[in-house]
Design a protein around this motif. Structure first.
Motif: not given
Length: 214
Positions: A55-59, A47-49, A29-35
């Motif tokens: 490959g998970i839900t926003k929740g 957050v949904e992106d 999640i953190l790696a995707a968030a950094l991108d």
């Protein structure tokens, strides 16, 4: 070692799938968030992106990180440089120039070359005014120790007679300047006007030492 071979913290048996997920998912999640934060900035990032990249839900993202602000803060903390291993006492048997060169090379790597740490620095520049506590933390945990280390090395070199007295001992930020320039150049102009970042840093060190030695 493959993920299937990861051991239980006790060392008794391999971790199960659910246990591995508990460890690996926040990192993903953190790696995707950094991108996403780097691509769109904090306010435009969704957050949904970020969740979709993993490959998970926003929740599920909110299960690990209560708010978007906390996700951003943890992203900055997780990918900030850690120079703790470089803070050993000054070696009295090694030339100060050698020690200072080694330390600055590690510092420049953290600011201008390491992809994740480089992007964190850029995010702090672009978004830091909205998160002053993160700026304070980055300064306290990374920049302040780095500046102290540089000052100590220069002072030691002057005391030993290896370096001449210079204002750099009271303005160590000057030695970090080229790394910041290289960082910004790499982020802003890399695609259109690429430069050899290693050459920028090597040339800067050469100029600094000319001033310290001559």
């Amino acid at each position: 070692m493959s993920s299937a071979d990861q051991s239980h913290p006790s060392g008794n048996k391999p971790l199960g799938k659910r246990a591995r997920q508990k460890i690996e998912r926040p990192r993903a999640i953190l790696a995707a968030a950094l991108d996403e934060f780097m691509l769109k900035g904090f306010w435009a990032a969704r957050v949904e992106d970020i969740a979709a990249k993993v490959g998970i839900t926003k929740g599920t993202v909110y299960f690990y990180f209560d708010t978007k602000e906390k996700l951003f803060a943890e992203t900055i903390r997780s990918f900030s440089p850690n120079l703790a291993s470089e803070s050993e006492p000054i070696d009295k048997n090694r030339p100060v120039r050698e020690q200072l060169t080694t330390y600055l090379a590690v510092l420049y790597e953290a600011v201008a070359i390491n992809p994740d740490a480089k992007r964190v620095f850029h995010l702090l520049i672009s978004e830091g005014r909205h998160f002053p506590e993160l700026l304070d933390q980055y300064f306290a945990e990374f920049l302040a120790p780095a500046l102290d280390r540089i000052t100590s090395l220069i002072t030691s070199g002057i005391e030993r007679g290896e370096l001449k007295s210079t204002g750099l001992a009271s303005s160590p930020e000057v030695l970090i300047g080229p790394a910041i320039v290289a960082n910004l150049w790499g982020i802003v102009f890399a695609d259109r006007h690429p430069r050899d970042i290693d050459a920028i840093l090597t040339t800067s060190l050469d100029l600094f030492f000319r001033g310290l030695l001559e």
